[in-house]
Write a protein that holds these residues in place. Structure first.
Motif, PDB file in Angstrom:
ATOM      1  N   CYS A   1       0.804  -1.232   0.000  1.00 12.11           N
ATOM      2  CA  CYS A   1       0.000   0.000   0.000  1.00 12.11           C
ATOM      3  C   CYS A   1       0.832   1.276   0.000  1.00 12.11           C
ATOM      4  CB  CYS A   1      -0.929  -0.006   1.209  1.00 12.11           C
ATOM      5  SG  CYS A   1      -2.079  -1.377   1.220  1.00 12.11           S
ATOM      6  N   GLU A   2       2.019   1.221  -0.548  1.00 10.86           N
ATOM      7  CA  GLU A   2       2.894   2.385  -0.583  1.00 10.86           C
ATOM      8  C   GLU A   2       2.141   3.611  -1.104  1.00 10.86           C
ATOM      9  OE1 GLU A   2       6.731   4.019  -0.011  1.00 10.86           O
ATOM     10  OE2 GLU A   2       6.407   1.859  -0.013  1.00 10.86           O
ATOM     11  N   GLY A   3       2.098   4.672  -0.299  1.00 11.28           N
ATOM     12  CA  GLY A   3       1.465   5.916  -0.693  1.00 11.28           C
ATOM     13  C   GLY A   3      -0.051   5.965  -0.549  1.00 11.28           C
ATOM     14  N   LYS A   4      -0.682   4.858  -0.245  1.00  6.07           N
ATOM     15  CA  LYS A   4      -2.144   4.845  -0.141  1.00  6.07           C
ATOM     16  C   LYS A   4      -2.583   5.479   1.176  1.00  6.07           C
ATOM     17  CE  LYS A   4      -3.223   1.138  -3.329  1.00  6.07           C
ATOM     18  NZ  LYS A   4      -3.609   1.976  -4.445  1.00  6.07           N
ATOM     19  N   ARG A   5      -3.836   5.923   1.169  1.00  7.34           N
ATOM     20  CA  ARG A   5      -4.439   6.567   2.336  1.00  7.34           C
ATOM     21  C   ARG A   5      -5.733   5.834   2.656  1.00  7.34           C
ATOM     22  NH1 ARG A   5      -3.553  12.845   0.290  1.00  7.34           N
ATOM     23  NH2 ARG A   5      -1.362  12.552  -0.193  1.00  7.34           N
ATOM     24  N   PHE A   6      -5.970   5.597   3.946  1.00 10.24           N
ATOM     25  CA  PHE A   6      -7.150   4.859   4.379  1.00 10.24           C
ATOM     26  C   PHE A   6      -8.084   5.755   5.174  1.00 10.24           C
ATOM     27  CE2 PHE A   6      -3.854   1.641   3.978  1.00 10.24           C
ATOM     28  CZ  PHE A   6      -4.503   0.638   3.293  1.00 10.24           C
ATOM     29  N   TYR A   7      -9.354   5.703   4.802  1.00 10.07           N
ATOM     30  CA  TYR A   7     -10.384   6.399   5.578  1.00 10.07           C
ATOM     31  C   TYR A   7     -11.361   5.358   6.102  1.00 10.07           C
ATOM     32  CZ  TYR A   7     -14.519   9.128   6.717  1.00 10.07           C
ATOM     33  OH  TYR A   7     -15.597   9.652   7.374  1.00 10.07           O
TER      34      TYR A   7
ATOM     35  N   VAL B   1      -8.287  13.127  -1.568  1.00  6.86           N
ATOM     36  CA  VAL B   1      -8.012  12.892  -2.990  1.00  6.86           C
ATOM     37  C   VAL B   1      -7.337  14.104  -3.629  1.00  6.86           C
ATOM     38  CG1 VAL B   1      -9.093  12.503  -5.241  1.00  6.86           C
ATOM     39  CG2 VAL B   1      -9.863  11.219  -3.248  1.00  6.86           C
ATOM     40  N   ASN B   2      -7.780  15.300  -3.288  1.00  7.00           N
ATOM     41  CA  ASN B   2      -7.342  16.501  -3.995  1.00  7.00           C
ATOM     42  C   ASN B   2      -6.478  17.448  -3.182  1.00  7.00           C
ATOM     43  OD1 ASN B   2      -8.813  15.897  -6.441  1.00  7.00           O
ATOM     44  ND2 ASN B   2     -10.633  16.247  -5.218  1.00  7.00           N
ATOM     45  N   GLY B   3      -6.214  17.116  -1.934  1.00 13.10           N
ATOM     46  CA  GLY B   3      -5.463  18.027  -1.077  1.00 13.10           C
ATOM     47  C   GLY B   3      -3.978  18.056  -1.338  1.00 13.10           C
ATOM     48  N   GLY B   4      -3.509  17.102  -2.134  1.00 12.38           N
ATOM     49  CA  GLY B   4      -2.077  17.076  -2.434  1.00 12.38           C
ATOM     50  C   GLY B   4      -1.276  16.436  -1.323  1.00 12.38           C
ATOM     51  N   ARG B   5      -0.943  17.208  -0.331  1.00 13.87           N
ATOM     52  CA  ARG B   5      -0.096  16.709   0.757  1.00 13.87           C
ATOM     53  C   ARG B   5      -0.825  15.681   1.609  1.00 13.87           C
ATOM     54  NH1 ARG B   5       2.722  21.795   3.494  1.00 13.87           N
ATOM     55  NH2 ARG B   5       2.121  20.479   5.236  1.00 13.87           N
ATOM     56  N   VAL B   6      -0.063  14.782   2.192  1.00 13.82           N
ATOM     57  CA  VAL B   6      -0.651  13.727   3.017  1.00 13.82           C
ATOM     58  C   VAL B   6      -1.344  14.303   4.250  1.00 13.82           C
ATOM     59  CG1 VAL B   6       1.385  13.186   4.414  1.00 13.82           C
ATOM     60  CG2 VAL B   6      -0.243  11.371   3.854  1.00 13.82           C
ATOM     61  N   ASP B   7      -0.940  15.496   4.682  1.00 15.71           N
ATOM     62  CA  ASP B   7      -1.561  16.099   5.866  1.00 15.71           C
ATOM     63  C   ASP B   7      -2.704  17.062   5.529  1.00 15.71           C
ATOM     64  OD1 ASP B   7      -0.115  18.241   4.884  1.00 15.71           O
ATOM     65  OD2 ASP B   7       0.813  18.743   6.798  1.00 15.71           O
TER      66      ASP B   7
ATOM     67  N   ILE C   1      -6.128  10.880  13.088  1.00 15.81           N
ATOM     68  CA  ILE C   1      -5.265  10.682  11.929  1.00 15.81           C
ATOM     69  C   ILE C   1      -3.937  10.133  12.428  1.00 15.81           C
ATOM     70  CG2 ILE C   1      -4.106  11.782   9.973  1.00 15.81           C
ATOM     71  CD1 ILE C   1      -6.196  14.097  10.299  1.00 15.81           C
ATOM     72  N   VAL C   2      -3.426   9.116  11.749  1.00 13.12           N
ATOM     73  CA  VAL C   2      -2.114   8.551  12.072  1.00 13.12           C
ATOM     74  C   VAL C   2      -1.323   8.464  10.765  1.00 13.12           C
ATOM     75  CG1 VAL C   2      -0.840   6.614  13.090  1.00 13.12           C
ATOM     76  CG2 VAL C   2      -3.129   7.192  13.946  1.00 13.12           C
ATOM     77  N   TYR C   3      -0.075   8.900  10.830  1.00 10.63           N
ATOM     78  CA  TYR C   3       0.797   8.924   9.653  1.00 10.63           C
ATOM     79  C   TYR C   3       1.832   7.809   9.730  1.00 10.63           C
ATOM     80  CZ  TYR C   3      -1.191  13.571   9.086  1.00 10.63           C
ATOM     81  OH  TYR C   3      -2.061  14.623   8.940  1.00 10.63           O
ATOM     82  N   GLN C   4       2.376   7.479   8.569  1.00  9.29           N
ATOM     83  CA  GLN C   4       3.416   6.443   8.454  1.00  9.29           C
ATOM     84  C   GLN C   4       4.611   6.750   9.369  1.00  9.29           C
ATOM     85  OE1 GLN C   4       5.323   3.400   7.941  1.00  9.29           O
ATOM     86  NE2 GLN C   4       3.745   3.345   6.389  1.00  9.29           N
ATOM     87  N   ASN C   5       4.941   8.015   9.549  1.00  9.34           N
ATOM     88  CA  ASN C   5       6.085   8.369  10.378  1.00  9.34           C
ATOM     89  C   ASN C   5       5.796   8.281  11.880  1.00  9.34           C
ATOM     90  OD1 ASN C   5       4.613  10.658  11.015  1.00  9.34           O
ATOM     91  ND2 ASN C   5       5.951  12.099   9.938  1.00  9.34           N
ATOM     92  N   GLY C   6       4.589   7.865  12.263  1.00  5.90           N
ATOM     93  CA  GLY C   6       4.235   7.696  13.672  1.00  5.90           C
ATOM     94  C   GLY C   6       3.504   8.873  14.280  1.00  5.90           C
ATOM     95  N   ARG C   7       3.526  10.013  13.611  1.00  5.46           N
ATOM     96  CA  ARG C   7       2.816  11.179  14.135  1.00  5.46           C
ATOM     97  C   ARG C   7       1.319  10.941  14.060  1.00  5.46           C
ATOM     98  NH1 ARG C   7       0.900  16.116  12.622  1.00  5.46           N
ATOM     99  NH2 ARG C   7       1.335  15.867  10.403  1.00  5.46           N
ATOM    100  N   SER C   8       0.588  11.439  15.057  1.00  8.65           N
ATOM    101  CA  SER C   8      -0.873  11.297  15.036  1.00  8.65           C
ATOM    102  C   SER C   8      -1.526  12.528  15.643  1.00  8.65           C
ATOM    103  CB  SER C   8      -1.310  10.039  15.781  1.00  8.65           C
ATOM    104  OG  SER C   8      -1.117  10.179  17.163  1.00  8.65           O
ATOM    105  N   THR C   9      -2.821  12.665  15.338  1.00  8.54           N
ATOM    106  CA  THR C   9      -3.585  13.782  15.878  1.00  8.54           C
ATOM    107  C   THR C   9      -4.701  13.244  16.750  1.00  8.54           C
ATOM    108  OG1 THR C   9      -5.121  13.847  14.034  1.00  8.54           O
ATOM    109  CG2 THR C   9      -3.137  15.199  13.853  1.00  8.54           C
TER     110      THR C   9
END
Length: 192
Positions: free
Chosen positions: A100-106, A156-162, A184-192
């Protein structure tokens, strides 16, 4: 004009009564008519069906569909396809291991992300996805439909992963995101 990005939606059975017509399909159709997204929508009632469609999504043919939208009932770390079929996040991650490289899950599912940071980071590590987001609490159908319209558009359209993070921190959407425990949780471990 460039083609809009894609959403691959996996929807479970919302009701025991098969005559009921509740679905996220109108939300997806609205975004498509506005030329914000392209989408593929598949109903999944068993773990085998979900796995089959996940495997199809991960093929090269559907690589433009970077957002996986899980529209199912949920409980902490579990997706409920029907009243009698559910599957855990760890099992789903094992099915998609490293693909799933680069994919985003909702996860448009109640409470699924009410899990430890370690559990969610492990899901991302296993799948290699860029990020995941969803709810830690029970959500209202109508309010969540409005919310997911803007979340999916941003994913889909926001560009950046954040881009979703910036959206849900805005004064307009922050109260609803907080009310439903949007996480929200990111691949680098950061979350909100």
């Amino acid at each position: 004009m460039a083609k809009p990005g894609g959403v691959f939606c996996f929807e479970g059975e919302w009701e025991d009564d098969l005559a009921e017509r509740g679905s996220v399909l109108p939300t997806l159709e609205l975004l498509e008519r506005l030329r914000s997204i392209r989408f593929i929508h598949r109903d999944t009632a068993t773990p085998q069906e979900l796995r089959y469609f996940l495997e199809r999504w991960l093929t090269r043919k559907y690589s433009a569909y970077q957002v996986g939208f899980f529209a199912l009932h949920g409980s902490p770390t579990r997706l409920h396809l029907t009243d009698s079929h559910s599957v855990g996040l760890a099992e789903i991650a094992s099915w998609m291991s490293g693909q799933c490289e680069g994919k985003r899950f909702y996860f448009g599912s109640c409470s699924v992300l009410r899990a430890s940071g370690t559990t969610l980071s492990e899901f991302l590590r296993e799948t290699k996805a860029a990020m995941l987001c969803g709810f830690t609490k029970e959500v209202d159908w109508i309010e969540s439909a409005a919310f997911e319209t803007v979340v999916l558009n941003s994913m889909v359209n926001g560009g950046r992963v954040d881009s979703v993070e910036r959206l849900v921190k805005s004064s307009r959407w922050a109260p609803l995101a907080q009310h439903y425990g949007f996480r929200i949780v990111y691949q680098n471990g950061r979350s909100t």
